[in-house]
Scaffold this motif. Structure first.
Motif, PDB file in Angstrom:
ATOM      1  N   LEU A 169      22.860  27.301 -44.382  1.00 23.50           N
ATOM      2  CA  LEU A 169      23.292  26.097 -45.075  1.00 23.50           C
ATOM      3  C   LEU A 169      23.976  26.454 -46.381  1.00 23.50           C
ATOM      4  CD1 LEU A 169      20.045  23.923 -44.707  1.00 23.50           C
ATOM      5  CD2 LEU A 169      21.889  24.244 -43.046  1.00 23.50           C
ATOM      6  N   ALA A 171      24.548  24.268 -49.795  1.00 23.91           N
ATOM      7  CA  ALA A 171      24.156  22.984 -50.353  1.00 23.91           C
ATOM      8  C   ALA A 171      23.760  23.174 -51.811  1.00 23.91           C
ATOM      9  CB  ALA A 171      22.991  22.397 -49.561  1.00 23.91           C
ATOM     10  N   ASN A 288      26.098  20.762 -46.994  1.00 28.07           N
ATOM     11  CA  ASN A 288      25.451  19.553 -47.525  1.00 28.07           C
ATOM     12  C   ASN A 288      24.273  19.062 -46.693  1.00 28.07           C
ATOM     13  OD1 ASN A 288      27.248  19.373 -49.761  1.00 28.07           O
ATOM     14  ND2 ASN A 288      28.800  18.496 -48.387  1.00 28.07           N
ATOM     15  N   ARG A 289      23.459  20.000 -46.238  1.00 29.65           N
ATOM     16  CA  ARG A 289      22.187  19.676 -45.623  1.00 29.65           C
ATOM     17  C   ARG A 289      21.120  20.585 -46.225  1.00 29.65           C
ATOM     18  NH1 ARG A 289      22.600  16.248 -41.361  1.00 29.65           N
ATOM     19  NH2 ARG A 289      20.462  16.660 -40.732  1.00 29.65           N
ATOM     20  N   LYS A 290      19.883  20.173 -46.126  1.00 31.29           N
ATOM     21  CA  LYS A 290      18.791  20.991 -46.643  1.00 31.29           C
ATOM     22  C   LYS A 290      17.673  21.063 -45.620  1.00 31.29           C
ATOM     23  CE  LYS A 290      16.459  17.305 -49.249  1.00 31.29           C
ATOM     24  NZ  LYS A 290      15.967  16.893 -50.589  1.00 31.29           N
ATOM     25  N   THR A 314      16.783  20.065 -40.358  1.00 38.90           N
ATOM     26  CA  THR A 314      17.427  19.822 -41.641  1.00 38.90           C
ATOM     27  C   THR A 314      17.665  18.324 -41.816  1.00 38.90           C
ATOM     28  OG1 THR A 314      19.685  20.032 -40.741  1.00 38.90           O
ATOM     29  CG2 THR A 314      18.608  22.052 -41.549  1.00 38.90           C
ATOM     30  N   LYS A 315      18.043  17.950 -43.030  1.00 34.29           N
ATOM     31  CA  LYS A 315      18.419  16.562 -43.289  1.00 34.29           C
ATOM     32  C   LYS A 315      19.546  16.521 -44.295  1.00 34.29           C
ATOM     33  CE  LYS A 315      14.923  15.750 -46.899  1.00 34.29           C
ATOM     34  NZ  LYS A 315      13.768  14.910 -47.303  1.00 34.29           N
ATOM     35  N   GLU A 316      20.290  15.428 -44.283  1.00 35.66           N
ATOM     36  CA  GLU A 316      21.408  15.286 -45.194  1.00 35.66           C
ATOM     37  C   GLU A 316      20.924  15.163 -46.629  1.00 35.66           C
ATOM     38  OE1 GLU A 316      24.096  12.199 -44.233  1.00 35.66           O
ATOM     39  OE2 GLU A 316      24.498  12.931 -42.192  1.00 35.66           O
ATOM     40  N   ILE A 317      21.722  15.696 -47.531  1.00 34.37           N
ATOM     41  CA  ILE A 317      21.414  15.578 -48.947  1.00 34.37           C
ATOM     42  C   ILE A 317      21.888  14.218 -49.437  1.00 34.37           C
ATOM     43  CG2 ILE A 317      21.883  16.486 -51.247  1.00 34.37           C
ATOM     44  CD1 ILE A 317      22.107  19.224 -49.972  1.00 34.37           C
ATOM     45  N   GLU A 318      20.995  13.463 -50.027  1.00 37.59           N
ATOM     46  CA  GLU A 318      21.338  12.108 -50.477  1.00 37.59           C
ATOM     47  C   GLU A 318      22.080  12.163 -51.816  1.00 37.59           C
ATOM     48  OE1 GLU A 318      17.640  10.104 -50.599  1.00 37.59           O
ATOM     49  OE2 GLU A 318      17.345  10.154 -48.409  1.00 37.59           O
TER      50      GLU A 318
END
Length: 318
Positions: A169, A171, A288-290, A314-318
């Motif tokens: 990733l 990010a 842009n994911r973590k 993973t999930k998207e960075i808000e």
């Protein structure tokens, strides 16, 4: 502007990777995801390049089992054919009336001779079949000696037993942007100690009108830990010293970026140093994911649960 000029001149170049710089000499990635080198050797005969013992030590378990079974049935069919060619009159105790029934009895006599079981109802009486049976018995115990060595070698071969995330990733990380990936040990009671990680990036650049590869050792937030009891997220901060400073996804593709990883540590179970490699190409780098945490407290609150099925989550960075 040539891509080479975009690379920070203060980045730590690595000229000791063992790979050449000629971009035209490479196809695909340098290192496969399973850690093997993406190289095929030519110029010598197959038998000179191939080592069956070492190949069988490294093939997947199902292929190893298939080779053992195929060898066992093939060699017994071969000896059965020799006995059939000599003639069934050289045996006593055969009760089959049809050719197929008699051949089956000879085949099972062969398996009993090969394994030195020797049940005794069918036994050789002719000189020819006795000679072949004696050679087969010798072939049998020699084959089992080799198979025993292979099985022991496969079970005792030191391994790192590591799982790597499918993607790396890029990010935000703290007050910077960072490249990161993670890995964990998946075997019970195989905790690694004195674990070190080395991360190298390969970049294709233009020099004097020709495409060449340059290699850089990436500085890490931490390159050594005492014990790998949980997962480890490896972080490279993309700062003023990073060769990736200013790179976007298109730049990664243009430079044919590949990041290859070497992890080395001491495995107490094998009482030996183990090593495992992997790599990430620009296609396996996500922006842009973590990572989602992959450990939690057990229901009774008395232990930590490492959720290996969340290694790639993973999930998207808000």
């Amino acid at each position: 502007m040539a891509l080479l000029k975009r690379i920070n001149p203060f980045s730590r170049q690595n000229d000791d990777t063992g790979f050449g710089i000629n971009a035209n000499g490479y196809g695909g990635r340098f290192i496969n995801r399973d850690g093997s080198f993406n190289i095929r050797r030519e110029g010598r005969s197959f038998m000179h390049r191939f080592n069956i013992y070492h190949a069988l030590l490294n093939v997947p378990a199902w292929q190893f089992a298939a080779v053992i079974l195929l060898f066992y049935f093939s060699i017994n069919l071969m000896y059965s054919g020799i006995y059939w060619w000599i003639g069934t009159d050289g045996f006593q105790g055969i009760i089959g009336k049809t050719p197929w029934a008699r051949f089956k009895e000879i085949f099972f006599f062969s398996t009993e001779t090969f394994t030195t079981v020797g049940y005794g109802r069918v036994n050789p009486i002719g000189d020819g079949v006795n000679l072949v049976a004696s050679i087969e018995a010798m072939t049998g115990f020699l084959s089992f000696a080799v198979a025993t060595g292979l099985i022991y070698g496969r079970f005792s071969k030191p391994r790192a037993h590591l799982l790597f995330s499918d993607h790396a990733l890029i990010a935000p990380y703290q007050d910077k942007t960072a490249l990161m990936f993670r890995f964990a040990s998946y075997k019970e009671n195989h905790t690694l100690t004195n674990v070190e990680v080395l991360v190298t990036i390969a970049l294709q650049v233009q020099e004097n009108g020709a495409a060449v590869y340059r290699f850089y050792t990436l500085a890490l937030e931490r390159n050594k830990i005492e014990t790998l009891s949980m997962n480890w997220t490896v972080v490279h901060a993309i700062d003023e010293d990073s060769p990736l400073l200013g790179f976007n996804a298109q730049d990664m593709e243009t430079a044919d970026v590949e990041i290859y990883v070497t992890v080395r540590g001491f495995n107490d179970v094998y009482s030996n140093t183990v090593l495992q490699r992997t790599s990430y190409t620009y296609q396996e780098i996500v922006y842009n994911r973590k990572f989602v945490p992959m450990y939690r407290e057990s229901d009774n609150g008395k232990t930590t649960v490492l959720e290996l099925h969340h290694l790639n989550k993973t999930k998207e960075i808000e």
